[in-house]
Design a protein around this motif. Sequence first.
Motif, PDB file in Angstrom:
ATOM      1  N   HIS A   1     -47.924 -15.417 113.022  1.00 49.96           N
ATOM      2  CA  HIS A   1     -48.410 -14.220 113.705  1.00 49.96           C
ATOM      3  C   HIS A   1     -47.439 -13.053 113.495  1.00 49.96           C
ATOM      4  O   HIS A   1     -47.261 -12.210 114.382  1.00 49.96           O
ATOM      5  CB  HIS A   1     -48.587 -14.497 115.203  1.00 49.96           C
ATOM      6  CG  HIS A   1     -49.509 -15.644 115.505  1.00 49.96           C
ATOM      7  ND1 HIS A   1     -50.855 -15.603 115.204  1.00 49.96           N
ATOM      8  CD2 HIS A   1     -49.275 -16.873 116.045  1.00 49.96           C
ATOM      9  CE1 HIS A   1     -51.417 -16.757 115.579  1.00 49.96           C
ATOM     10  NE2 HIS A   1     -50.479 -17.533 116.079  1.00 49.96           N
TER      11      HIS A   1
ATOM     12  N   THR B   1     -48.710  -9.318 113.938  1.00 53.61           N
ATOM     13  CA  THR B   1     -48.972  -8.963 115.331  1.00 53.61           C
ATOM     14  C   THR B   1     -47.668  -8.728 116.089  1.00 53.61           C
ATOM     15  O   THR B   1     -47.535  -7.733 116.817  1.00 53.61           O
ATOM     16  CB  THR B   1     -49.774 -10.083 116.021  1.00 53.61           C
ATOM     17  OG1 THR B   1     -50.966 -10.333 115.265  1.00 53.61           O
ATOM     18  CG2 THR B   1     -50.147  -9.682 117.435  1.00 53.61           C
TER      19      THR B   1
ATOM     20  N   ARG C   1     -55.788 -11.679 110.193  1.00 50.73           N
ATOM     21  CA  ARG C   1     -57.073 -12.375 110.147  1.00 50.73           C
ATOM     22  C   ARG C   1     -57.814 -12.174 108.836  1.00 50.73           C
ATOM     23  O   ARG C   1     -58.382 -13.122 108.286  1.00 50.73           O
ATOM     24  CB  ARG C   1     -57.949 -11.904 111.310  1.00 50.73           C
ATOM     25  CG  ARG C   1     -59.286 -12.620 111.383  1.00 50.73           C
ATOM     26  CD  ARG C   1     -60.032 -12.296 112.652  1.00 50.73           C
ATOM     27  NE  ARG C   1     -61.297 -13.020 112.742  1.00 50.73           N
ATOM     28  CZ  ARG C   1     -62.152 -12.910 113.745  1.00 50.73           C
ATOM     29  NH1 ARG C   1     -61.867 -12.111 114.770  1.00 50.73           N
ATOM     30  NH2 ARG C   1     -63.273 -13.591 113.751  1.00 50.73           N
TER      31      ARG C   1
ATOM     32  N   SER D   1     -51.705   1.543 117.705  1.00 44.78           N
ATOM     33  CA  SER D   1     -52.663   0.866 116.824  1.00 44.78           C
ATOM     34  C   SER D   1     -52.039  -0.260 116.024  1.00 44.78           C
ATOM     35  O   SER D   1     -52.749  -1.149 115.537  1.00 44.78           O
ATOM     36  CB  SER D   1     -53.297   1.877 115.857  1.00 44.78           C
ATOM     37  OG  SER D   1     -52.315   2.421 114.977  1.00 44.78           O
ATOM     38  N   GLN D   2     -50.692  -0.276 115.888  1.00 43.19           N
ATOM     39  CA  GLN D   2     -50.056  -1.247 115.004  1.00 43.19           C
ATOM     40  C   GLN D   2     -50.317  -2.698 115.388  1.00 43.19           C
ATOM     41  O   GLN D   2     -50.591  -3.530 114.507  1.00 43.19           O
ATOM     42  CB  GLN D   2     -48.553  -0.981 114.931  1.00 43.19           C
ATOM     43  CG  GLN D   2     -47.837  -1.765 113.844  1.00 43.19           C
ATOM     44  CD  GLN D   2     -48.245  -1.318 112.448  1.00 43.19           C
ATOM     45  OE1 GLN D   2     -47.807  -0.293 111.967  1.00 43.19           O
ATOM     46  NE2 GLN D   2     -49.099  -2.092 111.788  1.00 43.19           N
ATOM     47  N   PRO D   3     -50.253  -3.076 116.678  1.00 44.69           N
ATOM     48  CA  PRO D   3     -50.577  -4.484 116.994  1.00 44.69           C
ATOM     49  C   PRO D   3     -51.994  -4.870 116.599  1.00 44.69           C
ATOM     50  O   PRO D   3     -52.233  -5.985 116.115  1.00 44.69           O
ATOM     51  CB  PRO D   3     -50.387  -4.549 118.517  1.00 44.69           C
ATOM     52  CG  PRO D   3     -49.440  -3.438 118.838  1.00 44.69           C
ATOM     53  CD  PRO D   3     -49.768  -2.357 117.867  1.00 44.69           C
ATOM     54  N   PHE D   4     -52.958  -3.954 116.785  1.00 46.79           N
ATOM     55  CA  PHE D   4     -54.353  -4.257 116.443  1.00 46.79           C
ATOM     56  C   PHE D   4     -54.553  -4.278 114.932  1.00 46.79           C
ATOM     57  O   PHE D   4     -55.288  -5.122 114.405  1.00 46.79           O
ATOM     58  CB  PHE D   4     -55.277  -3.239 117.105  1.00 46.79           C
ATOM     59  CG  PHE D   4     -55.124  -3.185 118.595  1.00 46.79           C
ATOM     60  CD1 PHE D   4     -55.709  -4.151 119.402  1.00 46.79           C
ATOM     61  CD2 PHE D   4     -54.379  -2.181 119.207  1.00 46.79           C
ATOM     62  CE1 PHE D   4     -55.562  -4.123 120.782  1.00 46.79           C
ATOM     63  CE2 PHE D   4     -54.227  -2.144 120.586  1.00 46.79           C
ATOM     64  CZ  PHE D   4     -54.821  -3.116 121.377  1.00 46.79           C
ATOM     65  N   ILE D   5     -53.884  -3.347 114.233  1.00 42.94           N
ATOM     66  CA  ILE D   5     -53.911  -3.386 112.774  1.00 42.94           C
ATOM     67  C   ILE D   5     -53.272  -4.681 112.280  1.00 42.94           C
ATOM     68  O   ILE D   5     -53.731  -5.307 111.318  1.00 42.94           O
ATOM     69  CB  ILE D   5     -53.163  -2.170 112.195  1.00 42.94           C
ATOM     70  CG1 ILE D   5     -53.890  -0.863 112.544  1.00 42.94           C
ATOM     71  CG2 ILE D   5     -52.992  -2.299 110.685  1.00 42.94           C
ATOM     72  CD1 ILE D   5     -55.200  -0.667 111.848  1.00 42.94           C
TER      73      ILE D   5
ATOM     74  N   ILE E   1     -53.220  -7.573 113.863  1.00 44.52           N
ATOM     75  CA  ILE E   1     -54.174  -8.664 114.088  1.00 44.52           C
ATOM     76  C   ILE E   1     -55.218  -8.695 112.981  1.00 44.52           C
ATOM     77  O   ILE E   1     -55.566  -9.761 112.456  1.00 44.52           O
ATOM     78  CB  ILE E   1     -54.844  -8.509 115.467  1.00 44.52           C
ATOM     79  CG1 ILE E   1     -53.816  -8.759 116.585  1.00 44.52           C
ATOM     80  CG2 ILE E   1     -56.027  -9.467 115.616  1.00 44.52           C
ATOM     81  CD1 ILE E   1     -54.332  -8.451 117.973  1.00 44.52           C
ATOM     82  N   LEU E   2     -55.721  -7.513 112.596  1.00 44.48           N
ATOM     83  CA  LEU E   2     -56.694  -7.449 111.497  1.00 44.48           C
ATOM     84  C   LEU E   2     -56.078  -7.941 110.193  1.00 44.48           C
ATOM     85  O   LEU E   2     -56.725  -8.654 109.419  1.00 44.48           O
ATOM     86  CB  LEU E   2     -57.206  -6.011 111.338  1.00 44.48           C
ATOM     87  CG  LEU E   2     -58.076  -5.456 112.463  1.00 44.48           C
ATOM     88  CD1 LEU E   2     -58.393  -3.988 112.217  1.00 44.48           C
ATOM     89  CD2 LEU E   2     -59.367  -6.264 112.596  1.00 44.48           C
TER      90      LEU E   2
ATOM     91  N   SER F   1     -50.362   3.587 109.956  1.00 42.28           N
ATOM     92  CA  SER F   1     -50.296   2.276 110.580  1.00 42.28           C
ATOM     93  C   SER F   1     -50.779   1.174 109.642  1.00 42.28           C
ATOM     94  O   SER F   1     -50.219   0.075 109.616  1.00 42.28           O
ATOM     95  CB  SER F   1     -51.140   2.262 111.861  1.00 42.28           C
ATOM     96  OG  SER F   1     -51.125   0.997 112.474  1.00 42.28           O
TER      97      SER F   1
END
Length: 422
Positions: free
Chosen positions: A349, A352, A82, A72-76, A78-79, A125
């Motif tokens: 980034h 991410t 953003r 989940s860390q890459p998606f967290i 990204i959030l 995460s």
Amino acid sequence: MTTSDSAAETPPTLMSTRAIVVAVVAATIISLSMGLRQSLSLFLPPMEADLGVSASAFGFAIALQSLVWGISQPFIGILGDRFGARPVLVGCAIIYAAGLLLMATASPTAALDLGAGVLVGLGVSGTSFGVLLGTVSRIAPPQWRSQIVGLVSAGGSLGTLALAPFGQILISGHGWRAALIAFAIVALLTGVISFAIGRDRDAPSVSAAQPDFGSLRTTLSSAAHHRGFIVMTVAFFACGFQLLFIATHLPQFLQLCGIAPAVSASALGLIGLGNAIGSYIGGLLGARFSQKRLLALVYLLRTLTIVVYLALPISDVATLVFGFVMGLLWFSVTPLVSGLIGRMFGLQHFNTLFGFTFLSHQLGSFAGAWLGGMSFDFTGSYTVAWSAVVIVGLGAAVLQWLGDDSPAPVTAMPATRVAASA
């Protein structure tokens, strides 16, 4: 990365005040989040006695937690890149608390796999390094970035020093279920504290003058072809493998050696104290010397510490010294890995890229926690697991030493973005 341009763009007083506020809030949240997580191994002995939970079942749940955290860390990240840190922190704090409450109230399978595994993994995460270090790195003056990240990591390490003994006192005096409910309240507190971090757009940015490494897709493609990033990511697997095996199975190992549970809790607490000192030292050294070489040295020293501890008679004093020394070498990797990512790809980034690197760390954590429990259940001892910990650690030290830390190619900044940042 230069320091003069970015420093000139933001008033020094405003920069200093805002950076201090964000750093203190971030350190507090990380401290509570990681302190709770690193104290969960205290619940294995009482859950084994009351519910018949095996070492492998508990180890699998913690391994699943690490895997969920890593995936989940890459998606967290990204959030966080953003929308900013605050909404991610609040949501994940609620999920964290729900996982701990489920551990306290549900059946063993749901309590472990869904509660300790999935929900706590998601909660950690979003309330730990992956989101907050990006926020801190962006607001910190470049010339102080490594030191500030080290300070935040250091402050974030103190939670274990307090929460591990606190948890053991609650377990001994009121039972493990009451202790987990208290831990859930602490998890919710991280969400409340996160409101003080403010909105990311309210913070003055020091990264406007940073080199442009391109869109997220371009940056990820560049990272996938950057030998130094790949080596650092692979070596980070060993870091997770070593650390979560120790965090998960040290109390059980010490119990087999006839060491009192209070010593286990104290050792975990000393890991937290060592973390604080080691993180700060890592930040200071990372600002002066090669971060990739320092990282390799940390992996080597950590592995040698394990070898020496196992070679000596296992005693109360040896265990406490081992806990403190391991703590010195535990979170000290955080400012070094963060600094390498910033050096190679800038901060645009960061969350991410840190997420993908941390995914490797958590795959190692999954393997360390689960295989540690499996080796004990099948052999009746942790000998095989300790041997694997040493071999993996030595391999990581060699890999990291040979890695490349050169910056990735910079993409020319579009004219529209130049005008927007002017």
